[in-house]
Design a protein around this motif. Structure first.
Motif, PDB file in Angstrom:
ATOM      1  N   ILE A 188       0.822  -1.208   0.000  1.00 12.57           N
ATOM      2  CA  ILE A 188       0.000   0.000   0.000  1.00 12.57           C
ATOM      3  C   ILE A 188       0.858   1.261   0.000  1.00 12.57           C
ATOM      4  O   ILE A 188       0.501   2.274  -0.617  1.00 12.57           O
ATOM      5  CB  ILE A 188      -0.971   0.000   1.216  1.00 12.57           C
ATOM      6  CG1 ILE A 188      -1.959   1.164   1.130  1.00 12.57           C
ATOM      7  CG2 ILE A 188      -0.193   0.021   2.509  1.00 12.57           C
ATOM      8  CD1 ILE A 188      -2.904   1.093  -0.046  1.00 12.57           C
ATOM      9  N   ASN A 189       2.028   1.214   0.658  1.00 10.51           N
ATOM     10  CA  ASN A 189       2.910   2.384   0.682  1.00 10.51           C
ATOM     11  C   ASN A 189       3.446   2.695  -0.716  1.00 10.51           C
ATOM     12  O   ASN A 189       3.521   3.861  -1.132  1.00 10.51           O
ATOM     13  CB  ASN A 189       4.077   2.154   1.638  1.00 10.51           C
ATOM     14  CG  ASN A 189       3.643   2.107   3.087  1.00 10.51           C
ATOM     15  OD1 ASN A 189       2.667   2.767   3.465  1.00 10.51           O
ATOM     16  ND2 ASN A 189       4.325   1.321   3.901  1.00 10.51           N
ATOM     17  N   LEU A 213      19.738   8.226   4.751  1.00  5.60           N
ATOM     18  CA  LEU A 213      18.582   7.445   4.329  1.00  5.60           C
ATOM     19  C   LEU A 213      18.889   6.657   3.058  1.00  5.60           C
ATOM     20  O   LEU A 213      19.654   7.101   2.201  1.00  5.60           O
ATOM     21  CB  LEU A 213      17.382   8.361   4.063  1.00  5.60           C
ATOM     22  CG  LEU A 213      16.776   9.096   5.256  1.00  5.60           C
ATOM     23  CD1 LEU A 213      15.662  10.028   4.789  1.00  5.60           C
ATOM     24  CD2 LEU A 213      16.245   8.103   6.283  1.00  5.60           C
ATOM     25  N   SER A 214      18.280   5.495   2.947  1.00  4.59           N
ATOM     26  CA  SER A 214      18.326   4.718   1.714  1.00  4.59           C
ATOM     27  C   SER A 214      16.930   4.150   1.470  1.00  4.59           C
ATOM     28  O   SER A 214      16.127   4.034   2.402  1.00  4.59           O
ATOM     29  CB  SER A 214      19.352   3.586   1.800  1.00  4.59           C
ATOM     30  OG  SER A 214      19.013   2.664   2.817  1.00  4.59           O
ATOM     31  N   PHE A 215      16.651   3.805   0.226  1.00  2.00           N
ATOM     32  CA  PHE A 215      15.307   3.369  -0.144  1.00  2.00           C
ATOM     33  C   PHE A 215      15.355   1.985  -0.775  1.00  2.00           C
ATOM     34  O   PHE A 215      16.188   1.709  -1.644  1.00  2.00           O
ATOM     35  CB  PHE A 215      14.669   4.369  -1.120  1.00  2.00           C
ATOM     36  CG  PHE A 215      14.517   5.748  -0.540  1.00  2.00           C
ATOM     37  CD1 PHE A 215      13.393   6.093   0.182  1.00  2.00           C
ATOM     38  CD2 PHE A 215      15.528   6.701  -0.700  1.00  2.00           C
ATOM     39  CE1 PHE A 215      13.262   7.362   0.724  1.00  2.00           C
ATOM     40  CE2 PHE A 215      15.406   7.964  -0.170  1.00  2.00           C
ATOM     41  CZ  PHE A 215      14.268   8.313   0.547  1.00  2.00           C
ATOM     42  N   HIS A 216      14.444   1.132  -0.320  1.00  2.00           N
ATOM     43  CA  HIS A 216      14.311  -0.216  -0.882  1.00  2.00           C
ATOM     44  C   HIS A 216      12.887  -0.394  -1.384  1.00  2.00           C
ATOM     45  O   HIS A 216      11.929   0.025  -0.726  1.00  2.00           O
ATOM     46  CB  HIS A 216      14.625  -1.272   0.177  1.00  2.00           C
ATOM     47  CG  HIS A 216      14.322  -2.672  -0.286  1.00  2.00           C
ATOM     48  ND1 HIS A 216      15.098  -3.334  -1.209  1.00  2.00           N
ATOM     49  CD2 HIS A 216      13.315  -3.528   0.054  1.00  2.00           C
ATOM     50  CE1 HIS A 216      14.588  -4.529  -1.430  1.00  2.00           C
ATOM     51  NE2 HIS A 216      13.513  -4.682  -0.674  1.00  2.00           N
ATOM     52  N   PHE A 217      12.730  -1.020  -2.554  1.00  2.14           N
ATOM     53  CA  PHE A 217      11.415  -1.184  -3.162  1.00  2.14           C
ATOM     54  C   PHE A 217      11.093  -2.664  -3.340  1.00  2.14           C
ATOM     55  O   PHE A 217      11.888  -3.419  -3.909  1.00  2.14           O
ATOM     56  CB  PHE A 217      11.363  -0.487  -4.526  1.00  2.14           C
ATOM     57  CG  PHE A 217      11.544   0.999  -4.460  1.00  2.14           C
ATOM     58  CD1 PHE A 217      10.452   1.838  -4.364  1.00  2.14           C
ATOM     59  CD2 PHE A 217      12.816   1.561  -4.474  1.00  2.14           C
ATOM     60  CE1 PHE A 217      10.612   3.215  -4.287  1.00  2.14           C
ATOM     61  CE2 PHE A 217      12.997   2.934  -4.402  1.00  2.14           C
ATOM     62  CZ  PHE A 217      11.884   3.761  -4.311  1.00  2.14           C
ATOM     63  N   ASP A 218       9.939  -3.070  -2.833  1.00  5.25           N
ATOM     64  CA  ASP A 218       9.411  -4.410  -3.095  1.00  5.25           C
ATOM     65  C   ASP A 218       8.398  -4.263  -4.234  1.00  5.25           C
ATOM     66  O   ASP A 218       7.339  -3.650  -4.060  1.00  5.25           O
ATOM     67  CB  ASP A 218       8.725  -4.965  -1.837  1.00  5.25           C
ATOM     68  CG  ASP A 218       8.201  -6.383  -2.037  1.00  5.25           C
ATOM     69  OD1 ASP A 218       8.014  -6.789  -3.198  1.00  5.25           O
ATOM     70  OD2 ASP A 218       7.958  -7.075  -1.032  1.00  5.25           O
ATOM     71  N   ALA A 250       2.626   6.027  -2.944  1.00  6.10           N
ATOM     72  CA  ALA A 250       3.746   6.814  -3.479  1.00  6.10           C
ATOM     73  C   ALA A 250       3.632   6.946  -4.992  1.00  6.10           C
ATOM     74  O   ALA A 250       3.874   8.026  -5.558  1.00  6.10           O
ATOM     75  CB  ALA A 250       5.072   6.159  -3.104  1.00  6.10           C
ATOM     76  N   SER A 251       3.252   5.876  -5.672  1.00  9.11           N
ATOM     77  CA  SER A 251       3.148   5.919  -7.133  1.00  9.11           C
ATOM     78  C   SER A 251       1.986   6.799  -7.589  1.00  9.11           C
ATOM     79  O   SER A 251       2.069   7.447  -8.637  1.00  9.11           O
ATOM     80  CB  SER A 251       2.993   4.506  -7.699  1.00  9.11           C
ATOM     81  OG  SER A 251       1.788   3.906  -7.251  1.00  9.11           O
ATOM     82  N   ILE A 252       0.918   6.851  -6.789  1.00 10.69           N
ATOM     83  CA  ILE A 252      -0.201   7.748  -7.117  1.00 10.69           C
ATOM     84  C   ILE A 252       0.253   9.200  -7.025  1.00 10.69           C
ATOM     85  O   ILE A 252      -0.073  10.034  -7.888  1.00 10.69           O
ATOM     86  CB  ILE A 252      -1.395   7.483  -6.178  1.00 10.69           C
ATOM     87  CG1 ILE A 252      -2.017   6.109  -6.488  1.00 10.69           C
ATOM     88  CG2 ILE A 252      -2.458   8.583  -6.334  1.00 10.69           C
ATOM     89  CD1 ILE A 252      -3.089   5.678  -5.508  1.00 10.69           C
ATOM     90  N   VAL A 253       1.029   9.511  -5.990  1.00 10.93           N
ATOM     91  CA  VAL A 253       1.568  10.870  -5.853  1.00 10.93           C
ATOM     92  C   VAL A 253       2.484  11.187  -7.034  1.00 10.93           C
ATOM     93  O   VAL A 253       2.413  12.274  -7.630  1.00 10.93           O
ATOM     94  CB  VAL A 253       2.346  11.007  -4.524  1.00 10.93           C
ATOM     95  CG1 VAL A 253       3.074  12.350  -4.463  1.00 10.93           C
ATOM     96  CG2 VAL A 253       1.396  10.871  -3.343  1.00 10.93           C
ATOM     97  N   VAL A 254       3.344  10.237  -7.393  1.00 13.07           N
ATOM     98  CA  VAL A 254       4.257  10.413  -8.530  1.00 13.07           C
ATOM     99  C   VAL A 254       3.474  10.667  -9.813  1.00 13.07           C
ATOM    100  O   VAL A 254       3.812  11.545 -10.610  1.00 13.07           O
ATOM    101  CB  VAL A 254       5.153   9.157  -8.688  1.00 13.07           C
ATOM    102  CG1 VAL A 254       5.861   9.160 -10.045  1.00 13.07           C
ATOM    103  CG2 VAL A 254       6.167   9.092  -7.566  1.00 13.07           C
TER     104      VAL A 254
END
Length: 398
Positions: free
Chosen positions: A8-9, A59-64, A13-17
């Motif tokens: 859901i996160n 900070l670092s970002f990981h995407f599932d 995020a993709s909707i905002v993008v």
């Protein structure tokens, strides 16, 4: 600290993008004029922002990306459910011609990559990775072949291929719109005035029904059944040593279900299917670009940049002068050209995003909507494997 975006996160995020891309498109005459897809604009900007944050902070970002992959299956299920065998038969001649065009393109792409790799004193394997493996094949193909090359002693092959595929994703999404726009303007094909007989029968206005809860859930049921049966077919084919992308069996099952519905007089609501397809595709592209690891590009060897520039120039010229001509020099050919450049540089989903963007502005092209996924997925995968095996038989790969 690592921030993980999944489920859901990632969706939020993709909707905002996507809304960022839509907002920028509304405000930019350039983006409107040259038909740059909104998820490409928003996704690239967001990816740059996340890269800057990661480089300047702890900070670092990981995407599932499991949800992203499901959206891709949903999109191709709607393409199949909106297709008719009559369309495929009527477009058979163009599809056959474009198969030979695609074969020539793959050979040219690999020849360019290998020649520039040798000129730059690089491993010729990198020329294949920055050829049809990464560009026409995309990230999945880059991972598969990169792993194979690394097992055979070519260290860093997978990373090199993934970075090339990332560059291709960006270029394929940004060049398709301007190229098609130029073709449509030059040949006065506005509004699909030069219409072809490739029309999906189920798209007549009388078959559209008011949106209600029953209709929405019926379409979702059709999509769910298509995905489940398609994935089962994919697993069975794998057990028979037939390796295909997951979305291709889903596309084929959707087409079969749609045509069975035609036979038994139970046709789908094409309007709702198209809506779900558009939403799925745009969210897929937004998630893909948002998750790009642009930091890797900073460490990319200059040789990859040079090879990519050469591939881009040759690809645009090939599509402009060859693909458009052999696809029929009409409106459908212009749309197919935008999809071809997207598929040839950034894989099939990018090609489909280009097609969707052009048709929303200039008019429908059901011919392109079916030919591009067929050409850019199954047929390209088969042709690509044959071409790569041919190149690997050359002396300087031993």
């Amino acid at each position: 600290m690592t921030i993980t975006l999944a489920g859901i996160n990632l969706l939020l995020a993709s909707i905002v993008v996507l809304y960022i891309g839509l907002y920028l498109t509304r405000k930019s005459r350039f983006l409107q004029e040259y038909n740059i897809p909104a998820p490409v604009t928003g996704g690239l900007l967001s990816s740059v922002l996340l890269t800057l944050i990661a480089s300047e902070t702890s900070l670092s970002f990981h995407f599932d990306l499991e949800l992203r992959d499901l959206l891709l299956l949903m999109f191709f299920s709607t393409v199949g459910l909106n297709a008719r065998f009559s369309l495929l038969l009527s477009g058979g001649k163009t599809l056959t011609i474009l198969l030979f065009v695609m074969l020539a393109f793959l050979i040219l792409q690999n020849t360019t990559g290998v020649l520039f790799a040798l000129l730059l004193d690089q491993d010729p394997v990198n020329g294949l990775l920055a050829g049809s493996i990464a560009f026409a094949g995309g990230h999945g193909t880059a991972i598969t072949w990169g792993s194979y090359f690394e097992q055979n002693g070519h260290l860093g092959a997978q990373e090199f291929g993934l970075i090339a595929a990332t560059l291709g994703l960006i270029l394929g999404g940004t060049l398709g719109g301007p190229l098609a726009h130029n073709l449509i303007k030059k040949h006065s094909l506005y509004g699909n005035q030069h219409r072809t007989p490739y029309v999906i029968e189920s798209q007549s206005q009388k078959e559209y029904v008011p949106v209600d809860m029953t209709g929405i859930f019926r379409v979702l049921l059709e999509i769910s059944i298509t995905i489940c049966v398609g994935l089962y077919l994919h697993q069975w084919l794998e057990s028979q040593q037939i390796i295909l992308p997951e979305f291709l069996p889903v596309l084929l099952m959707g087409t079969i279900i749609a045509n069975l519905g035609t036979v038994y007089k139970r046709q789908s609501d094409t309007g709702l299917l198209s809506l779900w397809g558009d939403v799925s595709l745009e969210l897929f592209i937004a998630m893909s670009l948002l998750s790009l690891q642009l930091g890797l590009l900073a460490n990319t060897a200059s040789s990859l940049i040079i090879i990519t520039i050469a591939q881009t120039v040759i690809s645009v010229l090939f599509v402009y002068f060859i693909v458009f001509r052999f696809a029929g020099r009409d409106y459908d050919a212009a749309v197919i050209s935008s999809g071809f450049i997207g598929s040839g540089l950034g894989a099939t989903p990018v090609g489909m995003a280009n097609v969707e963007t052009i048709t929303k502005k200039f008019g429908p092209s059901p011919k392109a909507l079916l030919i591009i996924p067929l050409l850019g997925s199954f047929f390209t995968d088969v042709l690509n494997a044959l071409v790569l095996k041919g190149f690997l038989a050359l002396p300087f790969f031993h």
